[in-house]
Design an enzyme around this catalytic site. Structure first.
Site, mmCIF file in Angstrom:
data_model
loop_
_atom_site.group_PDB
_atom_site.id
_atom_site.type_symbol
_atom_site.label_atom_id
_atom_site.label_comp_id
_atom_site.label_asym_id
_atom_site.label_seq_id
_atom_site.Cartn_x
_atom_site.Cartn_y
_atom_site.Cartn_z
ATOM 1 N N GLU A 54 94.307 42.571 0.003
ATOM 2 C CA GLU A 54 94.791 43.900 -0.380
ATOM 3 C C GLU A 54 95.906 43.885 -1.419
ATOM 4 O O GLU A 54 95.986 44.780 -2.251
ATOM 5 C CB GLU A 54 95.289 44.656 0.865
ATOM 6 C CG GLU A 54 94.200 45.065 1.824
ATOM 7 C CD GLU A 54 93.291 46.155 1.288
ATOM 8 O OE1 GLU A 54 93.587 46.694 0.205
ATOM 9 O OE2 GLU A 54 92.269 46.448 1.924
ATOM 10 N N ASP A 99 87.825 38.804 4.826
ATOM 11 C CA ASP A 99 89.248 39.018 4.557
ATOM 12 C C ASP A 99 89.928 39.564 5.805
ATOM 13 O O ASP A 99 89.334 40.295 6.588
ATOM 14 C CB ASP A 99 89.471 39.927 3.355
ATOM 15 C CG ASP A 99 88.447 41.044 3.223
ATOM 16 O OD1 ASP A 99 87.612 41.211 4.131
ATOM 17 O OD2 ASP A 99 88.475 41.754 2.201
#
Length: 393
Positions: free
Chosen positions: A142, A81
């Site tokens: 996130e 990520d």
């Protein structure tokens, strides 16, 4: 990018230097969910340099990079990520963030660097690989409100993948250790936004209005009661209100209030109890004359497949002592959209492990999202070696 700009040699020293430089480069340019333009380009250019076949997605920063040694062999994927957090970087060193108000305080710079280091090594050792490999550079982990893993799965990042793996660094855990469990390892997680609309009135005549702030407080207070009294005490549940705002001036009843927060649960039944309870509570507000709107976004619980769980243990056990591999840890109440990728594989063969990135001797013991957030760069080769061991003989 010219290969001369990066040392792609596979010697241990060169890989160590490469990993540290890469992590520090990425730490300098943190970007928010869905806006990882510089970050994605940095990773893209390196993967292209290593000889991987890249697939980009128009309108999104995420991409995949494949190394196909034999189309008849299975395809193993690794997720990294890319996004950062809307926080100032208080590390105050030579590689602190150059983007004001944005920092890698969850350590996604570590995740990308581990993937890039493993990709570097594998590009030079294709003859040792027993499977094809795909690196997935994912946007927006996130922020649940921004398309992330779910969107990448929808766009096809998991097509043909038989197994998928990821890691999450943990600076509260020592470098040279990993931790994981079989089964549920992270919670169902939902981010919610609630708006309550009442009627404004002068503060001296509150009876003429409907106080949106007061009603919002009632809703939030009652949700705490739901967790305490309506859910199974043996099935963890968490309700959090992290933001609330309302009103415009001090001497008037507020006509509008908004709150935002999260709910988390370890099983789908408890998750549904919490969601249904929110609807029931705000229905009472509607019956009392208030208007309400609620929106939410959910990450499913992440479940490590027993086969993939054991594969990680075996890969780590090739170079880590058994006491450095902690198994059967308690699931975290945090959430992870990597669950979408696990769920997209055949038989859900996927798993995540926690990579120790702390070092007590260096004073690195901070928790995720703390500020400042430090990591021990010596963890990078540990994570990369585990990824490599999953695809080489």
């Amino acid at each position: 990018m010219n290969k001369n700009n990066y040392n792609v040699s596979n010697t241990l020293f060169a890989l160590e230097q490469f990993s540290k430089k890469t992590r520090q480069d990425l730490h300098k340019i943190p970007e928010l969910s869905g806006r990882e333009f510089k970050t994605a380009k940095y990773c893209y250019d390196l993967m292209k340099c290593f000889g991987y076949t890249i697939k980009s997605y128009p309108d999104y920063t995420g991409f995949t990079a494949d190394l196909i040694i034999d189309p008849t062999k299975p395809l193993i994927a690794f997720r990294a990520d890319m996004d950062a957090l809307a926080m100032p970087d208080l590390t105050n060193n030579e590689h602190s963030s150059v983007h004001e108000g944005c920092a890698h305080n969850c350590g996604h710079d570590v995740h990308m660097t581990v993937a890039l280091t493993a990709a570097n090594y594998l590009s030079q050792h294709q003859h040792e690989m027993h499977a094809n490999v795909r690196f997935i550079f994912q946007m927006a982990e996130e922020d649940m409100r921004v398309p992330g893993a779910d969107k990448m799965v929808e766009l096809g990042c998991m097509e043909g993948v038989s197994e998928v793996y990821a890691l999450h660094n943990n600076a509260a855990q020592d470098t040279g250790t990993i931790a994981l469990t079989s089964g549920v390892i992270s919670s169902w997680g939902t981010t919610w936004t609630l708006d309550v609309y009442g009627v404004s009135a002068h503060g001296s005549t509150p009876q003429k209005g409907q106080d949106a702030i007061r009603e919002m407080c009632r809703i939030i207070d009652y949700m705490d009661y739901i967790v305490a009294k309506k859910t199974d005490p043996f099935s963890p549940a968490v309700f959090t209100c992290g933001m609330i705002k309302g009103g415009t001036i001090p001497n008037a009843i507020a006509a509008h209030a908004q709150s935002q927060g999260t709910i988390r649960a370890m099983d789908k039944e408890t998750d549904q109890i919490l969601k249904n309870s929110i609807q029931e509570i705000i229905a009472r507000s509607e019956a009392g004359g208030f208007k309400t709107t609620v929106s939410d976004a959910t990450y499913p619980a992440m479940e490590n497949h027993p086969y993939a769980y054991q594969r990680i243990i075996d890969a780590a056990g090739k170079f880590l002592p058994s006491e450095n591999i902690e198994t059967n840890i308690r699931p975290m109440t945090g959430s992870e959209d990597f669950s979408y990728m696990i769920n997209a594989t055949k038989d859900r063969k996927g798993a995540m492990f926690f990579l120790g990135s702390g070092n007590k001797a260096k004073g690195i013991t901070n928790y995720l999202h703390s500020n400042p957030y430090f990591v021990d760069d010596d963890c990078l080769l540990v994570g990369a070696q585990i990824f490599v061991n999953l695809v080489i003989d």
